[in-house]
Design a protein around this motif. Structure first.
Motif, PDB file in Angstrom:
ATOM      1  N   GLY A 184      39.253  42.876  39.433  1.00  0.00           N
ATOM      2  CA  GLY A 184      40.257  43.429  38.525  1.00  0.00           C
ATOM      3  C   GLY A 184      40.394  42.674  37.211  1.00  0.00           C
ATOM      4  N   SER A 215      48.730  39.310  38.455  1.00  0.00           N
ATOM      5  CA  SER A 215      48.107  40.225  39.416  1.00  0.00           C
ATOM      6  C   SER A 215      46.750  40.657  38.884  1.00  0.00           C
ATOM      7  CB  SER A 215      48.986  41.448  39.671  1.00  0.00           C
ATOM      8  OG  SER A 215      48.205  42.501  40.228  1.00  0.00           O
ATOM      9  N   PHE A 216      45.716  40.385  39.659  1.00  0.00           N
ATOM     10  CA  PHE A 216      44.363  40.799  39.264  1.00  0.00           C
ATOM     11  C   PHE A 216      44.273  42.322  39.193  1.00  0.00           C
ATOM     12  CE2 PHE A 216      41.048  37.286  40.177  1.00  0.00           C
ATOM     13  CZ  PHE A 216      41.921  36.270  39.863  1.00  0.00           C
ATOM     14  N   LEU A 217      44.941  42.978  40.160  1.00  0.00           N
ATOM     15  CA  LEU A 217      44.839  44.441  40.176  1.00  0.00           C
ATOM     16  C   LEU A 217      45.548  45.042  38.975  1.00  0.00           C
ATOM     17  CD1 LEU A 217      43.843  46.950  41.649  1.00  0.00           C
ATOM     18  CD2 LEU A 217      46.029  47.034  42.833  1.00  0.00           C
ATOM     19  N   LYS A 218      46.747  44.521  38.702  1.00  0.00           N
ATOM     20  CA  LYS A 218      47.493  45.004  37.535  1.00  0.00           C
ATOM     21  C   LYS A 218      46.644  44.827  36.272  1.00  0.00           C
ATOM     22  CE  LYS A 218      50.500  45.166  34.032  1.00  0.00           C
ATOM     23  NZ  LYS A 218      51.349  44.168  33.449  1.00  0.00           N
ATOM     24  N   GLN A 263      46.869  43.358  45.975  1.00  0.00           N
ATOM     25  CA  GLN A 263      47.085  43.318  44.529  1.00  0.00           C
ATOM     26  C   GLN A 263      46.601  42.038  43.861  1.00  0.00           C
ATOM     27  OE1 GLN A 263      51.282  44.432  44.255  1.00  0.00           O
ATOM     28  NE2 GLN A 263      50.722  46.595  44.602  1.00  0.00           N
ATOM     29  N   GLY A 264      46.110  41.087  44.627  1.00  0.00           N
ATOM     30  CA  GLY A 264      45.604  39.843  44.037  1.00  0.00           C
ATOM     31  C   GLY A 264      46.666  39.152  43.213  1.00  0.00           C
ATOM     32  N   ASP A 291      38.800  47.304  43.052  1.00  0.00           N
ATOM     33  CA  ASP A 291      39.898  46.572  43.690  1.00  0.00           C
ATOM     34  C   ASP A 291      40.222  45.265  42.961  1.00  0.00           C
ATOM     35  OD1 ASP A 291      40.590  48.474  45.521  1.00  0.00           O
ATOM     36  OD2 ASP A 291      39.677  47.511  47.258  1.00  0.00           O
ATOM     37  N   TRP A 292      41.164  44.501  43.518  1.00  0.00           N
ATOM     38  CA  TRP A 292      41.680  43.341  42.784  1.00  0.00           C
ATOM     39  C   TRP A 292      40.613  42.274  42.545  1.00  0.00           C
ATOM     40  CZ3 TRP A 292      41.650  38.262  44.310  1.00  0.00           C
ATOM     41  CH2 TRP A 292      41.463  37.981  45.669  1.00  0.00           C
TER      42      TRP A 292
END
Ligand code: ADP
Ligand code: GLC
Length: 479
Positions: A146, A201-204, A171-172, A142-143
């Motif tokens: 990430g 975005s951490f998730l991106k 999505q962080g 998860d984010w």
């Protein structure tokens, strides 16, 4: 194979949702099949308190926001899984939960807090790690972790990384001004990097830099490559299709076993199912419902968010009660949903009940005492409660999405409905009610669910096979 499993929550130390269940169960399951999997998680106060003896094994400085940290080594309580706890008081010593304060507001510095965790994960996987033990592969979740694949990328990709998406809705996302504070190079802030619609975005970042992406059910892996469940990431995910797979979560069959569950007033099993009646009677008593052995009792346990489709249940509550049923809801979350649940319950004394809050024991007693379990989630990456329900002989009624679609067999172990709307849920409830009236058919469905195997062993083997494939590819010189 040495695997570092980086996560922001794990049972029995700290839990806000299913990620904690998975993080507490998958690493031990991987160890069972011979991998040296170790956990890395933040030293929140609850973790430091509950973790048992620990030794300091490393110190870090120069972390994002100039933070400093100690790394403690302990074991995950109840298992022999090594647990690295990141003791960074500035980041993790807080009064509230892991991500939010006591009033339910996200901490202002979540970017820095989880960048620290992500960076330590990456450093532990690099040649400059202060530890003797080195992972062959980094597994992020998860984010919150990430950014680790991004940091790892800028450390020269010493080992491959995987990110597991447990929920694409989180999505962080943080403003672009955060980027330099986190020790990310300026050039990383681009579409070929951590940038996401003008923000960070951490998730991106994880989805872009990790070598592989997994998600927690095969159906969700398909769904997130398109709108609407791609939630903005569908373009990127579609380009990474070849590196992505869905591996269904398991459940902890030790914690969730109706024949040995200490939370229950009576034990039962596939061979001796009669103790379930006592669980129902005691649950009605505990929740102040009419003592009515024949009333079909519907249960629900969920974070009270839009995702979980609670509004759909409230829309059919009246119908359930008119048909002689009862309803119990357990959960906490959005204040307006909590209030709507309380209002519905207040209108139906003796027939509907709720507990707004978090209660592990009650969650087990609902799984055991209910006849049917409602899970009308709008989307559900995997979902655990429907699997607990199957194991407890409680027939799940689920929206055909994500892991719900993959684990409940319509008409065999439970009921699925196609559209997340009250009328569709109601038709599924009606199907359940007619089957419930036929005692033999109902029992057959219960026993079919109870006989399904959702233990972690199978999923652990799938993860192990994927790790092996990644390491072999790397040895062959493939990217
Ligand atoms: P999610 O992670 O989206 O919340 P899952 O179904 O994967 O959904 O996992 C939720 C987990 O949290 C389950 O173990 C469920 O029993 C538990 N849970 C959720 N809300 C509560 C609550 N209020 N009290 C006790 N357990 C809860
Ligand atoms: C997430 C999802 C849930 C999944 C859990 C564990 O919180 O919402 O569906 O079961 O993670 O993977």
């Amino acid at each position: 194979m040495n695997i570092l499993y980086a996560t922001s929550e794990a049972v029995p130390l700290v839990k806000t949702g299913g990620l904690a269940d998975v993080s507490g169960a998958l690493p031990p399951a991987l160890r069972e099949i011979g991998l040296d999997c170790r956990l890395l998680m933040p030293g929140y106060p609850a973790v430091l308190q509950k973790m048992g003896t620990a030794v300091v094994v490393a110190r870090f400085s120069g972390l994002p926001d100039a933070m400093e940290a100690r790394l403690l080594l302990s074991t995950l309580p109840g298992s022999d899984t090594p647990l690295y706890v990141l003791d960074a008081p500035l980041a993790f010593t807080r009064q509230g939960g892991p991500y939010q304060d006591a009033a339910g507001q996200d901490y202002m510095d979540n970017a820095q807090r989880f960048a620290v965790l992500s960076q330590v994960a990456a450093r532990l996987a690099s040649p400059d790690s202060p530890l003797e033990w080195r992972p062959d592969l980094l597994h992020c979740n998860d984010w919150q972790t990430g950014l680790a694949p991004a940091y790892l990328n800028f450390l020269g990709r010493p080992v491959p990384s995987v990110i597991t998406v447990h929920n694409l809705a989180y999505q962080g996302i943080f403003p672009p001004s955060t980027v330099p504070r986190l020790g990310l190079p300026a050039e990383s802030f681009s579409i070929q990097g951590v940038e996401y619609y003008g923000n960070l975005s951490f998730l991106k970042a994880g989805l872009y830099y990790a070598d592989r992406i997994t998600t927690v059910s095969p159906t969700y892996a398909e769904e997130i490559q398109r709108e609407p469940l791609g939630m903005g990431m569908q373009g990127l995910l579609a380009t990474r299709k070849a590196d992505m797979r869905g591996i269904l979560n398991g459940i902890d069959t030790g914690d969730w076993n109706p024949s040995s569950d200490l939370h229950l007033p009576g034990a039962y099993s596939l061979r001796a199912p009669s103790g379930k009646k006592r669980c129902k009677q005691k649950l009605q008593e505990e929740m102040g419902l009419d003592q009515d052995a024949d009333a079909p009792l519907f249960g629900l346990i969920a974070r009270m968010t839009h995702q979980k489709g609670l509004d759909l249940v409230l829309a059919v509550a009246e119908g359930i009660i008119q048909r002689g049923g009862q309803l119990i809801m357990l959960g906490t979350g959005d204040k307006d949903l909590e209030q709507a649940v309380r209002d519905t319950v207040a209108r139906h004394p003796g027939r509907a009940a709720c507990f707004i809050g978090y209660d592990e024991g009650l969650s087990h007693r609902i799984e055991a005492g209910a006849d049917c379990f409602l899970m009308p989630s709008r989307f559900e990456p995997c979902g655990l409660n429907q699997m607990y329900s199957l194991r407890y002989g409680t027939v799940p009624i689920v929206h055909a999405t994500g892991g719900l679609k993959d684990t409940v067999e319509d008409g065999v172990t439970g009921f699925q409905f196609q559209e997340a709307a009250p009328h569709a849920l109601w038709l599924a409830i009606e199907r359940a009610l007619s089957l419930y009236a036929d005692k033999a058919a109902w029992k057959k469905m219960q026993l079919a669910g109870m006989s399904r195997d959702f233990s972690w062993e199978h999923s652990a083997k799938e993860y192990a096979a994927m790790y092996r494939e990644m390491l072999d590819q790397r040895a062959d010189g493939a990217p």
